[in-house]
Scaffold this motif. Structure first.
Motif, mmCIF file in Angstrom:
data_model
loop_
_atom_site.group_PDB
_atom_site.id
_atom_site.type_symbol
_atom_site.label_atom_id
_atom_site.label_comp_id
_atom_site.label_asym_id
_atom_site.label_seq_id
_atom_site.Cartn_x
_atom_site.Cartn_y
_atom_site.Cartn_z
ATOM 1 N N MET A 1 -19.148 -42.931 -25.910
ATOM 2 C CA MET A 1 -18.027 -42.020 -25.712
ATOM 3 C C MET A 1 -16.918 -42.740 -24.950
ATOM 4 N N ASP A 2 -15.706 -42.740 -25.518
ATOM 5 C CA ASP A 2 -14.579 -43.448 -24.929
ATOM 6 C C ASP A 2 -13.905 -42.572 -23.881
ATOM 7 N N ARG A 3 -14.105 -42.931 -22.605
ATOM 8 C CA ARG A 3 -13.528 -42.143 -21.522
ATOM 9 C C ARG A 3 -12.518 -42.968 -20.754
ATOM 10 N N ARG A 4 -11.371 -42.405 -20.529
ATOM 11 C CA ARG A 4 -10.322 -43.096 -19.789
ATOM 12 C C ARG A 4 -10.316 -42.610 -18.348
ATOM 13 N N THR A 5 -10.354 -43.567 -17.417
ATOM 14 C CA THR A 5 -10.193 -43.223 -16.004
ATOM 15 C C THR A 5 -9.028 -43.971 -15.367
ATOM 16 N N ASP A 6 -8.527 -44.997 -16.051
ATOM 17 C CA ASP A 6 -7.386 -45.755 -15.554
ATOM 18 C C ASP A 6 -6.161 -45.392 -16.391
ATOM 19 N N PHE A 7 -5.168 -44.794 -15.749
ATOM 20 C CA PHE A 7 -3.986 -44.303 -16.453
ATOM 21 C C PHE A 7 -2.740 -45.128 -16.146
ATOM 22 N N THR A 8 -2.942 -46.348 -15.662
ATOM 23 C CA THR A 8 -1.824 -47.192 -15.249
ATOM 24 C C THR A 8 -0.837 -47.450 -16.380
ATOM 25 N N ASP A 9 -1.332 -47.534 -17.608
ATOM 26 C CA ASP A 9 -0.457 -47.793 -18.752
ATOM 27 C C ASP A 9 -0.460 -46.637 -19.745
ATOM 28 N N TYR A 10 -0.810 -45.453 -19.279
ATOM 29 C CA TYR A 10 -0.913 -44.293 -20.177
ATOM 30 C C TYR A 10 0.450 -43.967 -20.788
ATOM 31 N N LYS A 11 0.465 -43.697 -22.079
ATOM 32 C CA LYS A 11 1.690 -43.375 -22.790
ATOM 33 C C LYS A 11 1.688 -41.893 -23.144
ATOM 34 N N PHE A 12 2.698 -41.186 -22.678
ATOM 35 C CA PHE A 12 2.786 -39.746 -22.900
ATOM 36 C C PHE A 12 3.476 -39.439 -24.221
ATOM 37 N N ARG A 13 2.997 -38.406 -24.878
ATOM 38 C CA ARG A 13 3.624 -37.964 -26.114
ATOM 39 C C ARG A 13 4.986 -37.335 -25.822
ATOM 40 N N CYS A 14 5.932 -37.573 -26.696
ATOM 41 C CA CYS A 14 7.266 -37.003 -26.492
ATOM 42 C C CYS A 14 7.214 -35.476 -26.426
ATOM 43 N N SER A 15 6.295 -34.870 -27.152
ATOM 44 C CA SER A 15 6.173 -33.414 -27.137
ATOM 45 C C SER A 15 5.732 -32.874 -25.782
ATOM 46 N N SER A 16 5.229 -33.740 -24.910
ATOM 47 C CA SER A 16 4.765 -33.297 -23.589
ATOM 48 C C SER A 16 5.790 -33.559 -22.485
ATOM 49 N N LEU A 17 6.893 -34.222 -22.808
ATOM 50 C CA LEU A 17 7.825 -34.656 -21.766
ATOM 51 C C LEU A 17 8.435 -33.491 -20.996
ATOM 52 N N GLY A 18 8.653 -32.373 -21.660
ATOM 53 C CA GLY A 18 9.191 -31.209 -20.970
ATOM 54 C C GLY A 18 8.287 -30.746 -19.842
ATOM 55 N N LYS A 19 6.985 -30.889 -20.034
ATOM 56 C CA LYS A 19 6.028 -30.501 -18.987
ATOM 57 C C LYS A 19 6.085 -31.463 -17.806
ATOM 58 N N LEU A 20 6.442 -32.705 -18.069
ATOM 59 C CA LEU A 20 6.540 -33.693 -16.991
ATOM 60 C C LEU A 20 7.825 -33.535 -16.193
ATOM 61 N N MET A 21 8.863 -33.018 -16.837
ATOM 62 C CA MET A 21 10.193 -33.039 -16.240
ATOM 63 C C MET A 21 10.574 -31.751 -15.516
ATOM 64 N N THR A 22 9.660 -30.811 -15.382
ATOM 65 C CA THR A 22 9.978 -29.580 -14.658
ATOM 66 C C THR A 22 10.272 -29.900 -13.196
ATOM 67 N N THR A 23 11.150 -29.127 -12.605
ATOM 68 C CA THR A 23 11.614 -29.381 -11.240
ATOM 69 C C THR A 23 10.691 -28.744 -10.210
ATOM 70 N N SER A 24 10.350 -29.519 -9.206
ATOM 71 C CA SER A 24 9.492 -29.004 -8.140
ATOM 72 C C SER A 24 10.299 -28.155 -7.172
ATOM 73 N N ARG A 25 9.722 -27.036 -6.734
ATOM 74 C CA ARG A 25 10.381 -26.186 -5.728
ATOM 75 C C ARG A 25 9.989 -26.589 -4.309
ATOM 76 N N SER A 26 9.054 -27.512 -4.220
ATOM 77 C CA SER A 26 8.578 -27.960 -2.915
ATOM 78 C C SER A 26 9.359 -29.179 -2.449
#
Length: 238
Positions: A1-26
């Motif tokens: 089973m291929d399990r990833r635990t190192d995300f140093t070079d992880y590439k995010f899907r463009c469809s997920s970028l909106g979830k990454l770019m939300t503004t923090s209220r903190s």
């Protein structure tokens, strides 16, 4: 089973970028709670090699009528547009635009006239703006179109909607007039084709793209922190 635990070079899907770019209220947290929640789910999926399937009637229709929407857009523009099947990747992100003939084109198939942004002046969903910026970054294209199309709902989904309405209203069998109303609200042949396509123009913004890349780095760090926490709890399990 291929399990990833190192995300140093992880590439995010463009469809997920909106979830990454939300503004923090903190003032103390750079990543918003929305982003953190998404990353925790993503981390679980990647580490344990599972996918949390997202199902909805809106998504089902979008998948089922994709070609019809591209055909409708082609007819309205009087130009043939072909679905792109190539995935693009750079150091930070990955994505597969619907069409890249001169411009980035991404097509969204609206569920109903109610969800079709006929009179909107701005993109209804900010997530799609970041998705298009990602596509332009990957392809080095300067312009993009977010295209909403209104095409008939497949019969299978119409019947599902009738059953759903019947259950909600407590009917063993849906009255004929209600069944006809549902069908009428999910078919659109009587509406001119030009009125069933809504296009939002988006220009490439390198400052926004740079901010996406910066956020990707922060999200990678967050994912790696989650891995460290998990490994401390169950080091032998993964």
């Amino acid at each position: 089973m291929d399990r990833r635990t190192d995300f140093t070079d992880y590439k995010f899907r463009c469809s997920s970028l909106g979830k990454l770019m939300t503004t923090s209220r903190s003032k103390t947290e750079v990543l918003s709670k929305t982003t953190q929640t998404y990353l925790k789910q993503l981390h679980t999926e990647e580490v344990f090699n599972r996918r949390f399937e997202i199902k909805s009637k809106y998504l089902d229709k979008g998948i089922m009528v994709e070609e019809e929407s591209i055909t409708l857009y082609s007819k309205v523009k009087n130009e043939l547009f072909i679905k792109n099947t190539e995935r693009y990747t750079n150091e930070f992100i990955t994505g597969e635009p619907d069409n890249i003939d001169g411009k980035i084109r991404d097509i969204k198939s609206s569920w109903s006239f109610e969800t079709f942004p006929l009179h909107a002046n701005d993109i209804p969903n900010k997530d799609y703006y970041y998705q298009l910026q990602g596509y332009m970054a990957l392809t080095d294209i300067k312009e993009a179109e977010l295209i909403y199309c209104l095409v008939n709902t497949p019969d299978l989904l119409i019947e599902d909607e009738k059953r759903r309405s019947s259950w909600k209203l407590g009917f063993l069998e849906l009255p004929v007039d209600l069944a006809m109303e549902i069908e009428n609200n999910m078919r659109f042949e009587d509406i001119p084709e030009q009125m069933r396509v809504k296009v939002f123009e988006v220009k490439r913004d390198d400052a926004v793209i740079d901010s996406i890349y910066e956020r990707v780095e922060l999200c990678r760090d967050y994912l790696n922190d989650l891995s460290i926490e998990l490994l401390e709890k169950i080091p032998l399990a993964i």
